[in-house]
Design a protein around this motif. Structure first.
Motif, mmCIF file in Angstrom:
data_model
loop_
_atom_site.group_PDB
_atom_site.id
_atom_site.type_symbol
_atom_site.label_atom_id
_atom_site.label_comp_id
_atom_site.label_asym_id
_atom_site.label_seq_id
_atom_site.Cartn_x
_atom_site.Cartn_y
_atom_site.Cartn_z
ATOM 1 N N GLU A 42 20.221 9.446 -22.630
ATOM 2 C CA GLU A 42 20.629 10.274 -21.514
ATOM 3 C C GLU A 42 20.011 11.342 -21.296
ATOM 4 N N LEU A 43 19.626 12.003 -22.403
ATOM 5 C CA LEU A 43 18.847 13.372 -22.018
ATOM 6 C C LEU A 43 17.390 13.097 -21.645
ATOM 7 N N ALA A 44 16.525 12.075 -22.095
ATOM 8 C CA ALA A 44 15.441 11.527 -21.755
ATOM 9 C C ALA A 44 15.474 11.134 -20.116
ATOM 10 N N LEU A 45 16.613 10.653 -19.605
ATOM 11 C CA LEU A 45 16.700 10.480 -18.435
ATOM 12 C C LEU A 45 16.867 11.458 -17.304
ATOM 13 N N VAL A 46 17.790 12.390 -18.012
ATOM 14 C CA VAL A 46 18.036 13.685 -17.436
ATOM 15 C C VAL A 46 16.749 14.306 -17.242
ATOM 16 N N CYS A 47 15.955 14.389 -18.344
ATOM 17 C CA CYS A 47 14.878 15.182 -18.080
ATOM 18 C C CYS A 47 13.693 14.580 -17.002
ATOM 19 N N TYR A 48 13.839 13.232 -16.973
ATOM 20 C CA TYR A 48 12.875 12.646 -16.157
ATOM 21 C C TYR A 48 13.325 12.834 -14.684
ATOM 22 N N LYS A 49 14.820 12.854 -14.509
ATOM 23 C CA LYS A 49 15.075 13.186 -13.103
ATOM 24 C C LYS A 49 14.697 14.700 -12.603
ATOM 25 N N ASP A 72 28.748 18.973 -24.827
ATOM 26 C CA ASP A 72 29.373 18.109 -23.665
ATOM 27 C C ASP A 72 28.198 17.822 -22.544
ATOM 28 N N GLU A 73 27.511 18.756 -22.081
ATOM 29 C CA GLU A 73 26.555 18.850 -21.023
ATOM 30 C C GLU A 73 25.182 19.086 -21.464
ATOM 31 N N HIS A 74 24.332 18.423 -20.656
ATOM 32 C CA HIS A 74 22.707 18.793 -21.215
ATOM 33 C C HIS A 74 22.474 20.045 -20.553
ATOM 34 N N TYR A 75 21.957 21.230 -21.420
ATOM 35 C CA TYR A 75 21.569 22.673 -20.737
ATOM 36 C C TYR A 75 20.315 22.375 -20.318
ATOM 37 N N LEU A 76 19.600 22.607 -19.125
ATOM 38 C CA LEU A 76 18.468 22.703 -18.485
ATOM 39 C C LEU A 76 18.135 24.125 -17.992
ATOM 40 N N ALA A 77 17.075 24.715 -18.179
ATOM 41 C CA ALA A 77 16.706 26.109 -17.620
ATOM 42 C C ALA A 77 15.788 25.539 -16.342
ATOM 43 N N THR A 78 15.908 26.271 -15.449
ATOM 44 C CA THR A 78 15.108 26.003 -13.940
ATOM 45 C C THR A 78 14.633 27.352 -13.439
ATOM 46 N N LYS A 79 13.859 27.487 -12.634
ATOM 47 C CA LYS A 79 13.436 28.613 -12.012
ATOM 48 C C LYS A 79 14.747 29.236 -11.009
ATOM 49 N N ARG A 80 14.640 30.369 -10.856
ATOM 50 C CA ARG A 80 15.864 31.015 -9.973
ATOM 51 C C ARG A 80 15.805 30.344 -8.761
ATOM 52 N N GLU A 81 14.640 29.896 -8.026
ATOM 53 C CA GLU A 81 14.573 29.489 -6.768
ATOM 54 C C GLU A 81 14.915 28.089 -6.551
ATOM 55 N N ALA A 82 15.033 27.381 -7.725
ATOM 56 C CA ALA A 82 15.312 26.164 -7.524
ATOM 57 C C ALA A 82 16.717 25.664 -7.072
ATOM 58 N N ALA A 83 16.615 24.280 -6.428
ATOM 59 C CA ALA A 83 17.864 23.936 -5.900
ATOM 60 C C ALA A 83 18.898 23.619 -7.069
ATOM 61 N N THR A 105 7.563 23.472 -25.077
ATOM 62 C CA THR A 105 6.879 22.364 -25.800
ATOM 63 C C THR A 105 7.615 21.140 -25.495
ATOM 64 N N THR A 106 7.084 19.891 -26.236
ATOM 65 C CA THR A 106 7.648 18.808 -25.992
ATOM 66 C C THR A 106 8.139 18.218 -27.337
ATOM 67 N N PHE A 107 9.352 17.798 -27.264
ATOM 68 C CA PHE A 107 10.188 17.104 -28.325
ATOM 69 C C PHE A 107 10.136 15.719 -28.157
ATOM 70 N N GLU A 108 9.895 14.839 -29.078
ATOM 71 C CA GLU A 108 9.997 13.495 -28.954
ATOM 72 C C GLU A 108 11.526 12.868 -29.440
ATOM 73 N N GLU A 109 12.074 12.450 -28.266
ATOM 74 C CA GLU A 109 13.515 11.596 -28.494
ATOM 75 C C GLU A 109 13.276 10.263 -28.511
ATOM 76 N N LYS A 110 13.208 9.406 -29.661
ATOM 77 C CA LYS A 110 13.063 8.075 -29.555
ATOM 78 C C LYS A 110 12.076 7.549 -28.810
ATOM 79 N N GLY A 111 10.809 8.145 -28.621
ATOM 80 C CA GLY A 111 9.785 7.734 -28.095
ATOM 81 C C GLY A 111 9.530 8.422 -26.602
ATOM 82 N N PHE A 112 10.367 9.311 -26.244
ATOM 83 C CA PHE A 112 10.607 9.702 -24.965
ATOM 84 C C PHE A 112 10.345 11.302 -24.979
ATOM 85 N N PRO A 113 9.253 11.719 -24.249
ATOM 86 C CA PRO A 113 9.134 13.092 -24.315
ATOM 87 C C PRO A 113 10.199 14.101 -23.517
#
Length: 179
Positions: A42-49, A72-83, A105-113
């Motif tokens: 799920e984390l790889a999917l969220v990062c792809y989206k 419980d949730e995936h914590y994602l940092a985005t720029k302030r101006e992001a939607a 950096t990039t972390f490999e999770e079951k073959g997904f960046p």
């Protein structure tokens, strides 16, 4: 993973995409997202989206094994101006654009960046968000950082601390609780 338009470009039409799905050679993972492997974390999917986001805080602490508490949730940092991200699986953290690339950096999770901040940057983030974390959670992660201290790059930590807002507080906390 591939978008619908990438699949159409590769296979030619929706008909051929559906045939690949029927044959078990392609799997629909989410709306408009396909994969040649059946299981995608799920984390790889969220990062792809959300390709401009970087994994941070609780999710990154869990990825690096600094806690065994699954967020419980995936914590994602985005720029302030992001939607704003309206995905219920995501907790969005807004930060200045210039801080978003520091320690990425990039972390490999079951073959997904997975785009994530490195462990040194996550130590700085832990201190920055100390007041928003539970005391026991904070102490668990600080204790784990003390155990892995020989593996960390102290110069990176110092450089990151110098760049961050509230740098005096961060440096003071690093001296008192880590070094």
């Amino acid at each position: 993973m591939k978008s619908r338009s990438e699949c159409l470009q590769e296979y030619g039409s929706d008909y051929f995409v559906r045939q690949k799905i029927s044959a078990g050679e392609l799997f629909r993972i989410d709306k408009g997202i396909y994969s040649e492997t059946e299981y995608v974390p799920e984390l790889a999917l969220v990062c792809y989206k959300y390709p401009n986001a970087v994994v941070t805080l609780n999710t990154a602490f869990y990825l690096y094994g600094l806690t065994d508490e699954i967020p419980d949730e995936h914590y994602l940092a985005t720029k302030r101006e992001a939607a704003p991200i309206s995905d219920k699986r995501v907790k969005q953290i807004f930060m200045p654009k210039d801080l978003l690339a520091i320690g990425k950096t990039t972390f490999e999770e079951k073959g997904f960046p997975i785009p994530v901040f490195d462990r040194e940057r996550m130590l700085i983030e832990l201190i920055r968000y100390k007041s928003k974390l539970s005391f026991n959670y904070y102490k668990e992660i600080i204790g784990n950082y003390r155990r892995i201290l020989p593996q960390l790059d102290p110069e990176k930590i110092r450089d990151y601390a110098e760049i961050m807002p509230k740098r005096d507080m961060i440096i003071r906390t690093l001296q008192m609780e880590i070094f």
